[in-house]
Design a protein around this motif. Structure first.
Motif, PDB file in Angstrom:
ATOM      1  N   UNK A 162       0.819  -1.218   0.000  1.00  0.00           N
ATOM      2  CA  UNK A 162       0.000   0.000   0.000  1.00  0.00           C
ATOM      3  C   UNK A 162       0.849   1.263   0.000  1.00  0.00           C
ATOM      4  N   UNK A 163       2.108   1.129  -0.322  1.00  0.00           N
ATOM      5  CA  UNK A 163       3.032   2.258  -0.265  1.00  0.00           C
ATOM      6  C   UNK A 163       2.748   3.276  -1.369  1.00  0.00           C
ATOM      7  N   UNK A 164       2.995   4.536  -1.048  1.00  0.00           N
ATOM      8  CA  UNK A 164       2.923   5.620  -2.030  1.00  0.00           C
ATOM      9  C   UNK A 164       4.321   6.164  -2.335  1.00  0.00           C
ATOM     10  N   UNK A 165       5.314   5.316  -2.263  1.00  0.00           N
ATOM     11  CA  UNK A 165       6.702   5.743  -2.463  1.00  0.00           C
ATOM     12  C   UNK A 165       6.852   6.482  -3.789  1.00  0.00           C
ATOM     13  N   UNK A 166       7.565   7.629  -3.743  1.00  0.00           N
ATOM     14  CA  UNK A 166       7.589   8.503  -4.914  1.00  0.00           C
ATOM     15  C   UNK A 166       8.819   9.397  -4.878  1.00  0.00           C
ATOM     16  N   UNK A 167       9.363   9.679  -6.066  1.00  0.00           N
ATOM     17  CA  UNK A 167      10.392  10.716  -6.189  1.00  0.00           C
ATOM     18  C   UNK A 167       9.669  12.051  -6.374  1.00  0.00           C
ATOM     19  N   UNK A 168       9.624  12.869  -5.334  1.00  0.00           N
ATOM     20  CA  UNK A 168       8.879  14.127  -5.401  1.00  0.00           C
ATOM     21  C   UNK A 168       9.708  15.266  -5.978  1.00  0.00           C
ATOM     22  N   UNK A 169      11.041  15.191  -5.823  1.00  0.00           N
ATOM     23  CA  UNK A 169      11.894  16.245  -6.362  1.00  0.00           C
ATOM     24  C   UNK A 169      13.165  15.630  -6.947  1.00  0.00           C
ATOM     25  N   UNK A 170      13.620  16.224  -8.042  1.00  0.00           N
ATOM     26  CA  UNK A 170      14.906  15.859  -8.649  1.00  0.00           C
ATOM     27  C   UNK A 170      15.305  17.023  -9.549  1.00  0.00           C
ATOM     28  N   UNK A 171      16.220  17.873  -9.086  1.00  0.00           N
ATOM     29  CA  UNK A 171      16.565  19.075  -9.849  1.00  0.00           C
ATOM     30  C   UNK A 171      18.016  19.461  -9.640  1.00  0.00           C
ATOM     31  N   UNK A 172      18.482  20.348 -10.521  1.00  0.00           N
ATOM     32  CA  UNK A 172      19.849  20.871 -10.459  1.00  0.00           C
ATOM     33  C   UNK A 172      19.797  22.390 -10.459  1.00  0.00           C
ATOM     34  N   UNK A 173      20.670  23.006  -9.650  1.00  0.00           N
ATOM     35  CA  UNK A 173      20.848  24.459  -9.636  1.00  0.00           C
ATOM     36  C   UNK A 173      22.281  24.812 -10.027  1.00  0.00           C
TER      37      UNK A 173
END
Length: 503
Positions: free
Chosen positions: A177-188
């Motif tokens: 029942x997991x909602x595991x997720x990559x919510x952010x992935x960015x470069x500055x």
């Protein structure tokens, strides 16, 4: 005994009487002297050669000493440069790990399952939060890994990835029942040496992220404004000493956040401006073909395909200018697709004529050495939101008091009141209702330090919450919390324990 004078006379007579012998003796002496002179000359040559070799050796030793000194100096310079690089690396480079988590257990006074959540009221569907203390049953985790680097030319880089999961099961294994997720992935990219003028201190970014300057009322679990998605932009364009701007473009897919096969894409262009404590943000939204979406209601309406959004905010470094503390206030307006003023660009069912106004404010202040106070106000009015003629109005008043008992133990008291007047005109089979909701919470709290500070964690809280609401609110919907089996108006007690941490 022969006298010395007689011996000398005899030798002289002998020598005088034998001339050839005398000549031979002299020649022998001369030969020996010549040989001795030759040997002396050879000895002098050997001495001169030895002296030359000694001189050469001394010169070689001097050269070796000079080379050793040069090598030592070079080694010292390398060591110093290495130390400087290592210092820079320690100061600006490397990996960072940050996180947020909350988890807890909640039950009613019969030791059975209960309903909870900051958005459990009918007004919660349009952002009407009522307060999270003693009112949460989920486990939510955010894990942030960052890599930062400063290059020799002064430029900086930053890569961030956030892994998040939300779960309402109490089991230890919740993979199904997991909602595991990559919510952010960015470069500055920052401090670029070729950027000058107003862009000198600006930062470029691209990827999937939460906007850097979002802000919220944490103890309500309500964002004042939340902008997120996938896109790119530039931060901190400095027009002068007091005025700076951020510019960005975000993309979102309409429908549930988890739906990845939706073909309607919404694009959000923003200009976020800061002048001293003031913030003014203006956004435009466009979702081609979204007007083909038909809202499920007794009167079907087409969704909008464009919109605007604006926010004016004041960030105080005092408690509304009255005393020590802090306060933030924001007035938001949205039209069309911008009428979801809190989660900007996240609702694709809004009509083209939708209009929403929202006021949000909170403050934090110490009353004395033992007591702290934090009030909050949220109010919203939305018209023609999903059906032309509908109206959603609500207001939430919340206040939390913290009483410090020791440096590691405090008592927290929180009260919430919400009034709502909702007229959905049959949208999702919702019924028109109006009424009030009340919640009181008492929470003994343990912390390791700064017990009176609202924003230091970790915390472990034990709590008891009482809530009640007007009976008419049970009729709003058949699939919401109110009016469900065992959760009707008349009063409800909840008990539990919760941890919360961030770093």
């Amino acid at each position: 005994m022969i006298r010395k004078s007689h011996l000398a006379l005899a030798i002289g007579l002998t020598l005088a009487g034998n001339t050839s012998y005398a000549e031979t003796t002299l020649n022998s002496l001369e030969a020996r002297l010549a040989a001795m002179e030759k040997r002396l000359q050879m000895a002098e040559k050997r001495t001169a050669a030895a002296e030359q070799r000694a001189s050469d050796a001394e010169q070689n030793v001097a050269k070796l000493r000079q080379q050793a000194q040069q090598n030592q100096q070079a080694t010292q310079q390398v060591t110093e440069r290495t130390a400087a690089i290592e210092n820079k690396t320690r100061a600006a480079d490397g990996f960072e790990f940050h996180g947020y988590a909350r988890s807890g257990l909640i039950m009613n006074d019969a030791a059975s399952a209960t309903k909870s959540g900051p958005y459990l009221t009918p007004a919660g569907e349009t952002g009407g939060a009522v307060g999270r203390l003693g009112n949460e049953n989920n486990t939510y985790v955010e894990l942030n890994l960052e890599h930062k680097q400063r290059l020799e030319n002064g430029a900086t880089t930053r890569f961030k990835v956030m892994l998040a999961d939300g779960q309402e099961s109490y089991n230890d294994w919740t993979g199904d029942t997991s909602d595991l997720n990559i919510r952010q992935a960015f470069v500055e990219l920052g401090s670029l040496p070729t950027f000058n003028g107003v862009f000198k201190n600006s930062t470029l970014w691209a990827g999937k992220r939460f906007d850097r300057d979002n802000f919220d009322i944490h103890w309500l679990d309500s964002d004042v404004l939340f902008l997120a998605g996938t896109g790119g932009g530039i931060y901190d364009v400095q027009w002068n000493e007091t005025l700076k701007s951020n510019f960005s473009i975000y993309g979102r897919n309409f429908g549930d956040i988890e739906a990845i096969d939706n073909t309607i894409q919404n694009y959000i262009v923003t200009a976020n401006n800061f002048a001293g404590p003031w913030q003014f943000m203006l956004s435009g939204l466009r979702a081609k073909d979204n007007d083909r979406r038909i809202s499920p209601a007794q009167r079907n309406e087409h969704a909008g395909d464009s919109g605007i959004h604006g926010m004016l905010a004041l960030h105080n470094d005092s408690f509304y200018g009255l005393r020590d503390g802090q306060a933030q206030t924001a007035l938001l307006y949205g039209h069309g697709l911008g009428a979801e003023v809190k989660g900007l660009g996240s609702d694709g069912n809004l009509t083209q004529d939708a209009n929403t106004w929202r006021l949000a404010t909170y403050g934090v202040t110490p009353l004395n050495s033992r007591w702290s106070f934090a009030p909050a106000l949220l109010a919203q009015q939305s018209k023609d939101r999903y059906i032309n003629g509908d109206e959603y109005r609500w207001v939430t008043l919340n206040a939390r008091l913290i009483q410090e008992i020791t440096q590691n133990f405090a008592l927290a008291y929180e009260g919430s009141y919400q009034y709502m007047d909702l007229s959905p005109l049959g949208y999702k089979n919702r019924q028109a209702v109006n009424g009030s909701y009340y919640k009181l919470t008492f929470a003994p709290t343990f912390k390791v330090a700064d017990i009176g500070d609202f924003f230091t964690r970790p915390e472990i809280r034990f709590f008891a919450s009482w809530m009640d609401w007007d009976k008419s609110l049970d009729n709003y919907a058949s699939d919401d919390a109110f009016g469900s089996s065992g959760f009707t108006a008349g009063g409800e007690w909840n008990f539990g324990v919760q941890m919360e941490t961030w770093f």
